[in-house]
Design a protein around this motif. Structure first.
Motif, PDB file in Angstrom:
ATOM      1  N   ARG A 129       0.801  -1.367  -0.002  1.00 58.57           N
ATOM      2  CA  ARG A 129      -0.072   0.022  -0.110  1.00 58.57           C
ATOM      3  C   ARG A 129       0.629   1.156   0.047  1.00 58.57           C
ATOM      4  NH1 ARG A 129      -5.129   1.017   0.374  1.00 58.57           N
ATOM      5  NH2 ARG A 129      -5.541  -1.392   0.808  1.00 58.57           N
ATOM      6  N   SER A 130       1.998   1.225   0.636  1.00 57.76           N
ATOM      7  CA  SER A 130       2.867   2.441   0.796  1.00 57.76           C
ATOM      8  C   SER A 130       3.251   2.850  -0.674  1.00 57.76           C
ATOM      9  CB  SER A 130       3.894   2.032   1.864  1.00 57.76           C
ATOM     10  OG  SER A 130       4.894   3.021   1.825  1.00 57.76           O
ATOM     11  N   LEU A 131       3.744   1.633  -1.088  1.00 54.45           N
ATOM     12  CA  LEU A 131       4.414   1.755  -2.515  1.00 54.45           C
ATOM     13  C   LEU A 131       3.386   2.307  -3.496  1.00 54.45           C
ATOM     14  CD1 LEU A 131       7.215   0.620  -3.797  1.00 54.45           C
ATOM     15  CD2 LEU A 131       5.841  -1.004  -4.619  1.00 54.45           C
ATOM     16  N   LEU A 132       2.104   1.836  -3.561  1.00 58.40           N
ATOM     17  CA  LEU A 132       1.055   2.280  -4.456  1.00 58.40           C
ATOM     18  C   LEU A 132       0.777   3.798  -4.104  1.00 58.40           C
ATOM     19  CD1 LEU A 132      -0.876  -0.953  -5.057  1.00 58.40           C
ATOM     20  CD2 LEU A 132       1.038   0.150  -6.438  1.00 58.40           C
ATOM     21  N   VAL A 133       0.805   4.070  -2.648  1.00 58.43           N
ATOM     22  CA  VAL A 133      -0.014   5.563  -2.063  1.00 58.43           C
ATOM     23  C   VAL A 133       1.134   6.443  -2.877  1.00 58.43           C
ATOM     24  CG1 VAL A 133      -0.230   6.979  -0.570  1.00 58.43           C
ATOM     25  CG2 VAL A 133      -1.516   4.721  -0.505  1.00 58.43           C
ATOM     26  N   GLU A 134       2.513   6.232  -2.834  1.00 58.44           N
ATOM     27  CA  GLU A 134       3.368   7.198  -3.384  1.00 58.44           C
ATOM     28  C   GLU A 134       3.290   7.361  -4.808  1.00 58.44           C
ATOM     29  OE1 GLU A 134       8.275   7.474  -3.716  1.00 58.44           O
ATOM     30  OE2 GLU A 134       7.456   5.598  -3.134  1.00 58.44           O
ATOM     31  N   ALA A 135       3.032   6.094  -5.745  1.00 55.34           N
ATOM     32  CA  ALA A 135       2.794   6.348  -7.190  1.00 55.34           C
ATOM     33  C   ALA A 135       1.566   7.153  -7.423  1.00 55.34           C
ATOM     34  CB  ALA A 135       2.588   4.880  -7.734  1.00 55.34           C
ATOM     35  N   GLN A 136       0.193   6.863  -6.358  1.00 56.51           N
ATOM     36  CA  GLN A 136      -0.685   7.642  -6.544  1.00 56.51           C
ATOM     37  C   GLN A 136      -0.668   9.307  -6.528  1.00 56.51           C
ATOM     38  OE1 GLN A 136      -3.948   6.877  -3.839  1.00 56.51           O
ATOM     39  NE2 GLN A 136      -5.205   6.528  -5.604  1.00 56.51           N
ATOM     40  N   GLN A 137       0.164   9.526  -5.358  1.00 57.43           N
ATOM     41  CA  GLN A 137       0.514  10.837  -4.971  1.00 57.43           C
ATOM     42  C   GLN A 137       1.296  11.447  -6.051  1.00 57.43           C
ATOM     43  OE1 GLN A 137       2.387  10.508  -1.311  1.00 57.43           O
ATOM     44  NE2 GLN A 137       0.475  10.462  -0.179  1.00 57.43           N
ATOM     45  N   LEU A 138       2.283  10.790  -6.859  1.00 54.00           N
ATOM     46  CA  LEU A 138       3.058  11.358  -7.922  1.00 54.00           C
ATOM     47  C   LEU A 138       2.079  11.924  -9.045  1.00 54.00           C
ATOM     48  CD1 LEU A 138       6.115   9.233  -7.758  1.00 54.00           C
ATOM     49  CD2 LEU A 138       6.256  11.596  -7.451  1.00 54.00           C
ATOM     50  N   ILE A 139       1.158  10.883  -9.197  1.00 47.76           N
ATOM     51  CA  ILE A 139       0.178  11.107 -10.405  1.00 47.76           C
ATOM     52  C   ILE A 139      -0.785  12.187 -10.278  1.00 47.76           C
ATOM     53  CG2 ILE A 139      -1.725   9.860 -11.851  1.00 47.76           C
ATOM     54  CD1 ILE A 139      -0.096   7.153 -11.356  1.00 47.76           C
ATOM     55  N   ASN A 140      -1.284  12.313  -9.076  1.00 46.34           N
ATOM     56  CA  ASN A 140      -2.228  13.419  -8.542  1.00 46.34           C
ATOM     57  C   ASN A 140      -1.486  14.752  -8.532  1.00 46.34           C
ATOM     58  OD1 ASN A 140      -4.269  11.699  -8.139  1.00 46.34           O
ATOM     59  ND2 ASN A 140      -3.692  11.334  -6.026  1.00 46.34           N
ATOM     60  N   ASN A 141      -0.124  14.688  -8.139  1.00 47.93           N
ATOM     61  CA  ASN A 141       0.489  15.993  -8.354  1.00 47.93           C
ATOM     62  C   ASN A 141       0.668  16.478  -9.478  1.00 47.93           C
ATOM     63  OD1 ASN A 141       0.708  16.065  -5.365  1.00 47.93           O
ATOM     64  ND2 ASN A 141       2.809  15.145  -5.231  1.00 47.93           N
ATOM     65  N   SER A 142       0.960  15.557 -10.363  1.00 50.39           N
ATOM     66  CA  SER A 142       1.164  15.655 -11.946  1.00 50.39           C
ATOM     67  C   SER A 142      -0.133  16.211 -12.532  1.00 50.39           C
ATOM     68  CB  SER A 142       1.830  14.682 -12.742  1.00 50.39           C
ATOM     69  OG  SER A 142       3.054  14.201 -11.998  1.00 50.39           O
ATOM     70  N   ILE A 143      -1.269  15.645 -12.259  1.00 47.11           N
ATOM     71  CA  ILE A 143      -2.520  16.270 -12.675  1.00 47.11           C
ATOM     72  C   ILE A 143      -2.775  17.447 -12.002  1.00 47.11           C
ATOM     73  CG2 ILE A 143      -5.004  15.937 -12.604  1.00 47.11           C
ATOM     74  CD1 ILE A 143      -4.425  12.588 -12.425  1.00 47.11           C
ATOM     75  N   ASN A 144      -2.766  17.896 -10.852  1.00 47.41           N
ATOM     76  CA  ASN A 144      -3.078  19.165 -10.315  1.00 47.41           C
ATOM     77  C   ASN A 144      -1.974  20.248 -10.904  1.00 47.41           C
ATOM     78  OD1 ASN A 144      -4.766  18.038  -8.683  1.00 47.41           O
ATOM     79  ND2 ASN A 144      -3.461  17.596  -7.028  1.00 47.41           N
ATOM     80  N   SER A 145      -0.747  19.911 -11.228  1.00 50.33           N
ATOM     81  CA  SER A 145       0.156  20.791 -11.712  1.00 50.33           C
ATOM     82  C   SER A 145      -0.095  21.222 -13.226  1.00 50.33           C
ATOM     83  CB  SER A 145       1.737  20.296 -11.737  1.00 50.33           C
ATOM     84  OG  SER A 145       2.118  20.174 -10.375  1.00 50.33           O
ATOM     85  N   ARG A 146      -0.470  20.147 -14.005  1.00 52.28           N
ATOM     86  CA  ARG A 146      -0.975  20.453 -15.262  1.00 52.28           C
ATOM     87  C   ARG A 146      -2.251  21.467 -15.370  1.00 52.28           C
ATOM     88  NH1 ARG A 146      -3.570  15.370 -18.207  1.00 52.28           N
ATOM     89  NH2 ARG A 146      -5.223  15.995 -16.759  1.00 52.28           N
TER      90      ARG A 146
END
Length: 237
Positions: free
Chosen positions: A218-235
């Motif tokens: 879960r920790s591994l996947l939550v990190e990936a999810q946060q990276l994706i969310n941050n990229s979406i928000n930045s865009r």
């Protein structure tokens, strides 16, 4: 043009399927008839008929009375079909699609790891996870393919869960991971997955600690999810 030396039905299905997903045929609009496809690709009606059946089974098109064949919205597509997923990822591997896939992984993989930990005494099931982890270590040293090793690790956990439904998701997960892992590693700015994070998962499974295995994945996947969310928000900003 289709290659007469290969399976024509397979070729036509893939060519039309990819074209539909790329938006070359408008959603909910009339699709070429079997006769028109036969003429366009210079192939028999039996080949086009089988290709249309396959595309219908994948949810890409549907035949309606007095309306002919029509392209279906993406909500009707069978995303668990490896072909549909491959065409989708090849044509538009958007951040939103990666987000949805990561959400699915979060719902499945931590539980699969927990189940694998419960099966820790079954060496035949656990051994492939260790082999994949060793491949990841070799990949860090430039002696193996990092992406293939990472995919092998996660798919081996699904197999070790001893859950038939999880096991049958392996082909789907494997296809999607090829784009997902590469994309999240790119967002991290790294080439390889973190070996130590994956070793924590393996160690928890081998120790027969379901909660720890679940948390590590879960920790591994939550990190990936946060990276994706941050990229979406930045865009968006």
């Amino acid at each position: 043009m289709l290659d007469a030396g290969r399976n024509l039905t397979y070729q036509l299905t893939h060519q039309l399927g990819a074209a539909i997903i790329q938006g070359q045929y408008a959603v909910d609009k009339t699709f070429p008839t079997e006769a028109e496809l036969s003429q366009q690709f210079n192939i028999s009606r039996s080949v086009t008929r089988e290709a249309v059946k396959m595309l219908t089974a994948k949810g890409l098109i549907a035949s309606r009375p007095r309306q002919g064949i029509r392209v279906m919205p993406s909500t009707h597509w069978n995303m668990f079909d490896p072909d549909v997923l491959t065409w989708t990822l090849n044509s538009r591997p958007s951040l939103e699609l990666l987000k949805e896939f990561t959400q699915l992984r979060l719902a499945i993989e931590p539980e699969a790891a927990a189940l694998a930990a419960e099966n820790c005494q079954d060496e035949d099931r656990i051994k492939p996870i260790g082999v994949a982890l060793a491949r990841m270590k070799s990949a860090d040293e430039g002696k193996d393919d990092p992406l293939e090793a990472d995919i092998d690790f996660h798919c081996s956990i699904l197999a070790a869960s001893n859950n038939r439904f999880f096991f049958q998701l392996r082909d789907f997960i494997q296809v999607a991971l090829r784009v997902s892992i590469a994309s999240t590693n790119q967002l991290k700015g790294v080439l390889n997955a973190n070996y130590d994070d994956h070793k924590k998962i393996y160690d928890a499974i081998c120790a027969g600690k379901p909660d720890a295995a679940n948390a590590a994945v879960r920790s591994l996947l939550v990190e990936a999810q946060q990276l994706i969310n941050n990229s979406i928000n930045s865009r968006k900003s």
